[in-house]
Design an enzyme around this catalytic site. Sequence first.
Site, PDB file in Angstrom:
ATOM      1  N   SER A  23       0.492   6.676   3.036  1.00 11.20           N
ATOM      2  CA  SER A  23       1.032   7.780   3.826  1.00 11.20           C
ATOM      3  C   SER A  23       2.083   8.580   3.075  1.00 11.20           C
ATOM      4  CB  SER A  23       1.671   7.242   5.103  1.00 11.20           C
ATOM      5  OG  SER A  23       0.700   6.649   5.907  1.00 11.20           O
TER       6      SER A  23
ATOM      7  N   GLN B 141       0.860  -1.191   0.000  1.00 11.82           N
ATOM      8  CA  GLN B 141       0.000   0.000   0.000  1.00 11.82           C
ATOM      9  C   GLN B 141       0.890   1.233   0.000  1.00 11.82           C
ATOM     10  OE1 GLN B 141       0.235   1.992   2.676  1.00 11.82           O
ATOM     11  NE2 GLN B 141       0.746   0.667   4.403  1.00 11.82           N
TER      12      GLN B 141
ATOM     13  N   SER C   2       4.036  -0.619   3.730  1.00 13.17           N
ATOM     14  CA  SER C   2       4.292  -1.966   4.254  1.00 13.17           C
ATOM     15  C   SER C   2       4.563  -2.926   3.102  1.00 13.17           C
ATOM     16  CB  SER C   2       3.082  -2.471   5.040  1.00 13.17           C
ATOM     17  OG  SER C   2       2.743  -1.560   6.040  1.00 13.17           O
TER      18      SER C   2
ATOM     19  N   GLU D 179     -10.162  -2.062   6.261  1.00 14.10           N
ATOM     20  CA  GLU D 179      -8.857  -2.242   6.891  1.00 14.10           C
ATOM     21  C   GLU D 179      -8.990  -2.286   8.397  1.00 14.10           C
ATOM     22  OE1 GLU D 179      -4.404  -0.217   6.995  1.00 14.10           O
ATOM     23  OE2 GLU D 179      -6.041   0.897   6.109  1.00 14.10           O
TER      24      GLU D 179
ATOM     25  N   ASN E 150      -5.648   5.175  17.189  1.00 13.06           N
ATOM     26  CA  ASN E 150      -6.745   4.879  18.112  1.00 13.06           C
ATOM     27  C   ASN E 150      -7.397   6.143  18.656  1.00 13.06           C
ATOM     28  OD1 ASN E 150      -6.193   2.258  17.566  1.00 13.06           O
ATOM     29  ND2 ASN E 150      -5.851   1.628  19.695  1.00 13.06           N
ATOM     30  N   GLU E 151      -6.661   7.249  18.698  1.00 14.70           N
ATOM     31  CA  GLU E 151      -7.301   8.506  19.092  1.00 14.70           C
ATOM     32  C   GLU E 151      -8.415   8.857  18.101  1.00 14.70           C
ATOM     33  OE1 GLU E 151      -4.042   8.084  19.161  1.00 14.70           O
ATOM     34  OE2 GLU E 151      -3.564   8.457  21.266  1.00 14.70           O
TER      35      GLU E 151
END
Lengths: 327, 327, 379, 379
Positions: free
Chosen positions: C128, C125, C160, C244, C360-361
Amino acid sequence: MRFALDTEQRAFAASLHAMLTAADTPSVIRDWARGDPARGRALWGRIGAAGVFALAVDEKYGGAGPRPVDLAVAFVELGRHAVPGPLVETVAAAVLLAGPALAERFLPSIAAGHTLATVADRERGPEGSPGAGRALDGEVAGVRLVRAADGLWLAPGHGPVRRSLDPARRLTELSPGGELLTRDPPKDALGWARLATAAQALGVGLALLDRTVDHVRRRTQFGVPVGSFQAVKHRLADARIALEFARPLVFGAAVTMDPADVAAAKVTACEAAYRTAVTALHLHGAIGYTAEYDLSLWLGKARALRTAWGTPEECRDAVLDGDAGRP
Amino acid sequence: MRFALDTEQRAFAASLHAMLTAADTPSVIRDWARGDPARGRALWGRIGAAGVFALAVDEKYGGAGPRPVDLAVAFVELGRHAVPGPLVETVAAAVLLAGPALAERFLPSIAAGHTLATVADRERGPEGSPGAGRALDGEVAGVRLVRAADGLWLAPGHGPVRRSLDPARRLTELSPGGELLTRDPPKDALGWARLATAAQALGVGLALLDRTVDHVRRRTQFGVPVGSFQAVKHRLADARIALEFARPLVFGAAVTMDPADVAAAKVTACEAAYRTAVTALHLHGAIGYTAEYDLSLWLGKARALRTAWGTPEECRDAVLDGDAGRP
Amino acid sequence: MDLTLSPADEEFRAEARAWLAAHVPAAPLPSLETADGFAAHRAWEAELAADRWSVVSWPREYGGRDAGLVRWLLFEEEYWAAGAPARVGQNGVGLLAPTLLHHGTAEQRARVLPPMASGEEVWAQAWSEPEAGSDLASLTSRAERAPGGWRLTGHKTWSSRAAFADRAFGLFRSRPDAPRRHEGLTYLMFDLRAPGVTVRPIDRLDGRPAFAELFLDGVFVPDADVIGAPGEGWRIAMSTTGDERGLTLRSPGRYLAAADRLRALWRERGSPAWARRRVADAVMGARAYQLFTYASASRPLECSPPGPESSLNKVFWSEYDIALHETALDLLGADGEAADGDWAEGWVFSLAGPIYAGTNEIQRDIVAERLLGLPRGRR
Amino acid sequence: MDLTLSPADEEFRAEARAWLAAHVPAAPLPSLETADGFAAHRAWEAELAADRWSVVSWPREYGGRDAGLVRWLLFEEEYWAAGAPARVGQNGVGLLAPTLLHHGTAEQRARVLPPMASGEEVWAQAWSEPEAGSDLASLTSRAERAPGGWRLTGHKTWSSRAAFADRAFGLFRSRPDAPRRHEGLTYLMFDLRAPGVTVRPIDRLDGRPAFAELFLDGVFVPDADVIGAPGEGWRIAMSTTGDERGLTLRSPGRYLAAADRLRALWRERGSPAWARRRVADAVMGARAYQLFTYASASRPLECSPPGPESSLNKVFWSEYDIALHETALDLLGADGEAADGDWAEGWVFSLAGPIYAGTNEIQRDIVAERLLGLPRGRR
């Protein structure tokens, strides 16, 4: 009662900090991790010249000690700069070798920083704590000790080396046999090693916090600094709180050298450093997760120190067996 | 494989919810806590008429069961409305009394909601778990059972009563002796009791979360709703996550009735409810800390259910002994 | 409420189990984040694909078995319980394939999916960028119109698998003048060995090149490799990130197997009482995740919006995974710092969980705002 | 670095210990949140005061012993280790007295402090209002000028001890037109039995009236009961809340004693291994708090700003206190839900810790902004 560092101690910390900053420890660590300890050894010599190892050596054997508080001051700085090598183990060796016959043979060179020493503690492990019987950096140490139930041995060599999650640490089996140095070495090496580990971990945690605060002030996402999000601020506040309450345990342990105090300092400082590492990694995002970014040098150390010289559970046992702080 | 409530079950939940909302349970609870169970008994009768207790009674003894999934559906609603009284204990009694000789004598009245029953479980406690030998609400129950190692006894009366942190709960010693009902009662009462407790706790947690979300949306400080602070939002998100992952354990346990599944549901739902209670109390600020505000009726129950019918540690033991979910 | 499998599902499970028992390598493969390990894992994908076990939920025409969600879950349970290797093709299978199945053309599916299923083409992928992590809409890599296609220029990172993979997919800004940041983005596939692509592997904490930077300098991509319409990239990608965060990333079977391994490790170490609670929590958490997933699988698709539900899911598994690995390392005592064990690699891997696929935020913000209805606030 | 006590300090400690051994009631007093218990605790304060043990750190002229901070810490260690009663006068002694010592007149100190020291006058705080909890600057109760003094009107709430106390202190808005919310506030003392005061006790979770609402309807307060200058209330109160968050609220001696009781309970229950970690953490936390406080006491006052330092402190002890009581209740097993034990009352009390004296969210914001230098953000 005056539970604060004096001017001299603060100056000692500042001078070590300045020296280590100038030494560019990240590149020294990377050399060390690659198997090239030349610059690390040179730095070690300067640390010895600054008198750090002499603090663990009794004056009657030519050292400047025992001065556990000053040693803790120094180890906070060593941790803050992630200095590589068997630092704690060299302190433990200095304590183990503090006997009339052995001191003269070994301690001058150790105190001066000319000789790196390591110790495999087979008294506690491997049954008590799996893996505790190995020595750190056995292939670079000039003195390799085995503390076994029947006495203190000078190992003739080393066996297989394992990599650690801290790239600067190599876990070494020491060869059996060798020279029996004494049947009855001093008992307090574990305490000194735990104290030094606790102080080192505190320094590691403080450095991780500083670096992370710096990062989140600069890094922006969604048009604002990441450090302005309340969730980020509170995680860092929690790291600060944990480190600030570990600090007095470390210095209190250095003052009393009570086994329960030392164990409490070890588990609390290491836990605070480890939690700070997890926070630091998370708040750096992906870059913190890379080996090439210097943060990694502190992250792995925080994990490794957590179980070095006693797992959290072993240390908690020592706390519950003791009565520290009771008048 | 269809792991979802069917239309009938959802309608059952909705009808109980509507009935309990109309019953104004907070005022019923306050009466009950004051020692005036009249309205609570009337509500109990309506819950019985809705068929809740019959779900734990085998069809062959005139009940509608065993239907543990439907029972869990009902107990989520009973918990959501904090219905007072020995609800779980009445279920446990229904299971314990399911034998040819006893069923006819006791079960019709229990299933119909005419008789409140309670159980002191002396098989596990008091050694295994301190305090586990007491019965809930022994002074209002019409049938007081003692499950002892030597069989099931009908207690002749009750002893001293202790107040609980849940104002609606009274912890009662049952008098020794009485009538030996059977030497060999059914074994599965503990599983049914734990399942019902887990479902009740889930309902308690959901109600606490709803009330707190509602509060922080309305309450303003520093000119904005308290619920717009990220720290507040994240605590509530965590409560939601914990409850959402407890829910499938509760219904999964109801489907399999495997002891490990039931224990996992008990500990997870109770822990989620308790953590939600602590969050709810904190985010309400001082008002949540008062007895007169209705939130208190759920807070105490979350604490009490945590140790009812098995402490977290006892339940974890049961989980580790089992192999739930393995094909 | 029914957890019973149909006889046909049981038969499927038994078939998978038998096949895995006969084929799973006896010794673990080397880490897939090394050149050797990558090759070994690619060969394993081919072995799976030869008997149609690599992508069981895909249509048969692309190499799958048309298995429904429940059977996919059963397959995953069997797969991880058998101790089978990690899946090197996961980025393509989990992220790109669902996108192509929803938004791709028949030609694209026929061309891309079969070699993906067989491990012949492994995908990385390329989401980013250095300044666009959580804030994906701020990305700046460009796709500029060229005859018959597009030219890509920019700098992608944290890609990745890209150190060893064949191709990559990602979003590129095709209309820099679009009024809002998430408009004017285009979803494209490109070759990692095309002229103009420079791949710089980045070592993970444990020294393994688990991801790479991609420098793109006028890389040509034919129109055939645009997914959906140009400018529609954001909408298309968002449907993928929903996946995802949810199931395709972490199946319950992984955690059931991991919890079993943890329990076995605990027993091996003499069942120390201090770890009892944490081991039990790992066992319960895996069961909760399994049942939560069965519940999702039992709901009609229109009743479970992928967004907020997958946020619950992501926070749960990512924190679960760290706790499980921390417990394992603690059980290893002083050995816990050794870098060469499976648990150590798993721990390093687990630490990335709360970061990628939306921190997670952000997930907690989504839960608070979209499931609880709390005010949006300033983030 | 020196933890050794001077002989004089040791002598002080020994004197305190001996006095406590001779005087601490053998049976615990009833809860001070009941009428009987309040009276019993008031009598205990008189007994302490008779031998100058009620306010050791105060000047001798007001009933103290001029003891320095270290001796106060030693006294507290001895006090709680001896199992002595809770302090009913704490609100006055901890919050009002430091304010008077810094900002009061000699007349006020001479009039107010001695009866406070003896328990003759017990003080309640009157900070909060229904719409002003954490956001104290938004309070609306008014002080209006009247001949020779002020008239107070408004609604205060969460006034600890007010159900049974004699007097109260708080902030009132004396200049409603002040340009900023925290300006134009005045710090006043008033009588809870004065005409115009209605006290409505509020039951805490466990049914005890631990606080009250105060309805004030033109309550007259003479000028002599204004602390500092009118309009200066905010600045004066902030120096008090700094104290509240820090030492005066929770001395390390309390936690050392509580940790000892917890360890004893754990041993009584057979030293269960599942609780080992939590008990050890309680023991270590108490020691950390003790040493942290010695370190604060060893720093010159100008080096330890009360604000951010006391925020660290407050988060630590409030979370410590809850964890300690949760562990105790868990050790009690099913008995943990019984409301009649000391641990249960302590647990209920502990739950208020993160709320009062500035919520822990506010304290963490302060640590992040003032100690770490993070941006203020929107809160």
